[in-house]
Design a protein around this motif. Structure first.
Motif, PDB file in Angstrom:
ATOM      1  N   ASP A  53      17.175 -13.976 -27.509  1.00 28.59           N
ATOM      2  CA  ASP A  53      17.786 -12.910 -26.704  1.00 28.59           C
ATOM      3  C   ASP A  53      18.881 -13.498 -25.812  1.00 28.59           C
ATOM      4  OD1 ASP A  53      16.582 -14.109 -24.549  1.00 28.59           O
ATOM      5  OD2 ASP A  53      15.120 -12.513 -24.182  1.00 28.59           O
ATOM      6  N   ILE A  57      20.933 -17.227 -25.555  1.00 28.84           N
ATOM      7  CA  ILE A  57      22.387 -17.331 -25.721  1.00 28.84           C
ATOM      8  C   ILE A  57      23.009 -17.972 -24.477  1.00 28.84           C
ATOM      9  CG2 ILE A  57      24.544 -16.022 -26.029  1.00 28.84           C
ATOM     10  CD1 ILE A  57      22.877 -15.932 -28.526  1.00 28.84           C
ATOM     11  N   LYS A  85      22.953 -13.007 -36.089  1.00 28.41           N
ATOM     12  CA  LYS A  85      23.286 -11.632 -35.703  1.00 28.41           C
ATOM     13  C   LYS A  85      23.533 -11.512 -34.204  1.00 28.41           C
ATOM     14  CE  LYS A  85      20.737  -8.258 -37.112  1.00 28.41           C
ATOM     15  NZ  LYS A  85      19.502  -7.571 -37.558  1.00 28.41           N
ATOM     16  N   VAL A  86      22.671 -12.159 -33.429  1.00 29.32           N
ATOM     17  CA  VAL A  86      22.824 -12.084 -31.974  1.00 29.32           C
ATOM     18  C   VAL A  86      24.079 -12.845 -31.540  1.00 29.32           C
ATOM     19  CG1 VAL A  86      21.706 -12.520 -29.757  1.00 29.32           C
ATOM     20  CG2 VAL A  86      20.319 -11.922 -31.717  1.00 29.32           C
ATOM     21  N   MET A  89      27.108 -10.764 -32.028  1.00 31.72           N
ATOM     22  CA  MET A  89      27.307  -9.783 -30.951  1.00 31.72           C
ATOM     23  C   MET A  89      27.864 -10.450 -29.701  1.00 31.72           C
ATOM     24  SD  MET A  89      24.424  -6.852 -30.617  1.00 31.72           S
ATOM     25  CE  MET A  89      23.021  -7.772 -31.157  1.00 31.72           C
ATOM     26  N   ALA A  90      27.431 -11.696 -29.482  1.00 27.77           N
ATOM     27  CA  ALA A  90      27.828 -12.407 -28.260  1.00 27.77           C
ATOM     28  C   ALA A  90      29.121 -13.189 -28.438  1.00 27.77           C
ATOM     29  CB  ALA A  90      26.713 -13.357 -27.844  1.00 27.77           C
TER      30      ALA A  90
ATOM     31  N   LEU B  48      15.794  -5.941 -29.846  1.00 26.97           N
ATOM     32  CA  LEU B  48      16.567  -6.746 -28.898  1.00 26.97           C
ATOM     33  C   LEU B  48      16.979  -5.906 -27.682  1.00 26.97           C
ATOM     34  CD1 LEU B  48      18.067  -9.407 -28.174  1.00 26.97           C
ATOM     35  CD2 LEU B  48      20.033  -8.534 -29.442  1.00 26.97           C
ATOM     36  N   GLU B  52      15.705  -6.560 -23.918  1.00 26.63           N
ATOM     37  CA  GLU B  52      16.677  -6.871 -22.854  1.00 26.63           C
ATOM     38  C   GLU B  52      16.478  -5.927 -21.663  1.00 26.63           C
ATOM     39  OE1 GLU B  52      18.519  -9.408 -22.702  1.00 26.63           O
ATOM     40  OE2 GLU B  52      18.911 -10.087 -24.741  1.00 26.63           O
ATOM     41  N   LEU B 112      24.710 -10.726 -20.209  1.00 30.97           N
ATOM     42  CA  LEU B 112      24.774 -10.494 -21.658  1.00 30.97           C
ATOM     43  C   LEU B 112      23.788  -9.430 -22.114  1.00 30.97           C
ATOM     44  CD1 LEU B 112      24.915 -13.915 -23.532  1.00 30.97           C
ATOM     45  CD2 LEU B 112      26.354 -11.930 -23.922  1.00 30.97           C
ATOM     46  N   PHE B 115      25.157  -6.085 -21.904  1.00 36.42           N
ATOM     47  CA  PHE B 115      26.180  -5.954 -22.954  1.00 36.42           C
ATOM     48  C   PHE B 115      25.522  -5.643 -24.308  1.00 36.42           C
ATOM     49  CE2 PHE B 115      28.544  -8.124 -26.372  1.00 36.42           C
ATOM     50  CZ  PHE B 115      29.736  -7.419 -26.318  1.00 36.42           C
ATOM     51  N   PHE B 116      24.456  -6.362 -24.632  1.00 36.18           N
ATOM     52  CA  PHE B 116      23.750  -6.118 -25.901  1.00 36.18           C
ATOM     53  C   PHE B 116      23.214  -4.678 -25.959  1.00 36.18           C
ATOM     54  CE2 PHE B 116      22.479 -10.872 -26.480  1.00 36.18           C
ATOM     55  CZ  PHE B 116      23.729 -11.129 -27.017  1.00 36.18           C
TER      56      PHE B 116
END
Lengths: 94, 143
Positions: A53, A57, A85-86, A89-90, B48, B52, B112, B115-116
């Motif tokens: 998560d 990151i 995948k994460v 996105m980041a 996810l 989060e 972050l 943002f996700f």
């Protein structure tokens, strides 16, 4: 999360395993950052990380920034699909 | 409570507000999304986003009380292919105007998660928490 570190000359390969979330991100941070601080070239093997998560990151972002400051090499290798995948996105932050 | 996939379905569960609960939150979500037969890719993204949001409760709403015995509730509802995920907690009131992900050119870690959530979900809305709840966050996604 579990991990092991391989030492190859000045290179340290950190093999992370399991799920990396807020609960374990400090463990990852405290494993990786001192290696960079010590001037080692660091590779993070993410092939066995099945969940990451924003906390995980963030550790990677901090590691990358520190390696830039220390002028050492830092790279991710064998990134698993869930982590890829994460990371995708980041990507704006990396 | 549950019916067939993608029809009307609601489940909720409470969790201690601790970082050690986040794994249980993910397990709960995965189980519900299995029942709803949500495909793997979307399921991973939703898990996810939910994790989060739960992490934000631990990290921000309970920032000053990390050893609380309070619980947070996660409620997943699916009605007419619209997924709604509610979060209830009794922590510090959240000011929705201050909940923003950071600027793209700011490479400091943190922010972050928000943002996700915004990337994955269609809508993110803070509602007035009805007693005993202080905060009520609702995430929405059209399936």
């Amino acid at each position: 999360m579990s991990y092991k570190v391989d030492e190859i000359d000045n290179k340290r390969v950190v093999h992370l395993n399991g799920e990396i979330d807020m609960e374990v991100s400090d463990k990852a941070r405290n494993t990786i950052l001192p290696l960079i601080e010590a001037g080692h070239e660091v590779q993070i093997n993410l092939s066995k990380v099945d969940y990451m998560d924003s906390s995980g990151i963030s550790v990677l972002i901090e590691s990358k920034k520190l390696s830039e400051q220390k002028k050492t090499k830092f790279e991710l290798i064998e990134v698993s699909k869930p982590v890829e995948k994460v990371l995708a996105m980041a990507r704006k932050f990396l | 409570m549950s019916e067939t996939a993608q029809s009307n379905h609601t489940e909720k569960k409470d969790f201690l507000v601790r970082s050690s609960s986040l794994k249980d939150v993910r397990t709960f979500c995965r189980e519900v999304f299995e029942k709803l037969q949500i495909e793997q890719n979307l399921k991973d993204e939703l898990v996810l986003a939910i994790a989060e949001a739960a992490q934000n409760i631990v990290k921000h709403a309970y920032k000053d009380d990390p050893k609380t015995d309070d619980k947070m509730v996660v409620q997943i509802s699916c009605k007419d292919n619209k997924l709604q995920i509610g979060f209830y907690d009794m922590g510090t009131p959240v000011d929705p105007n201050k909940v923003k992900h950071r600027e793209i050119d700011n490479v400091k870690p943190g922010g972050l998660g928000t943002f996700f959530i915004q990337e994955i979900m269609d809508a993110v809305e803070f509602k007035d928490g009805k007693k005993p709840w202080i905060n009520h966050l609702v995430l929405t996604k059209q399936l």
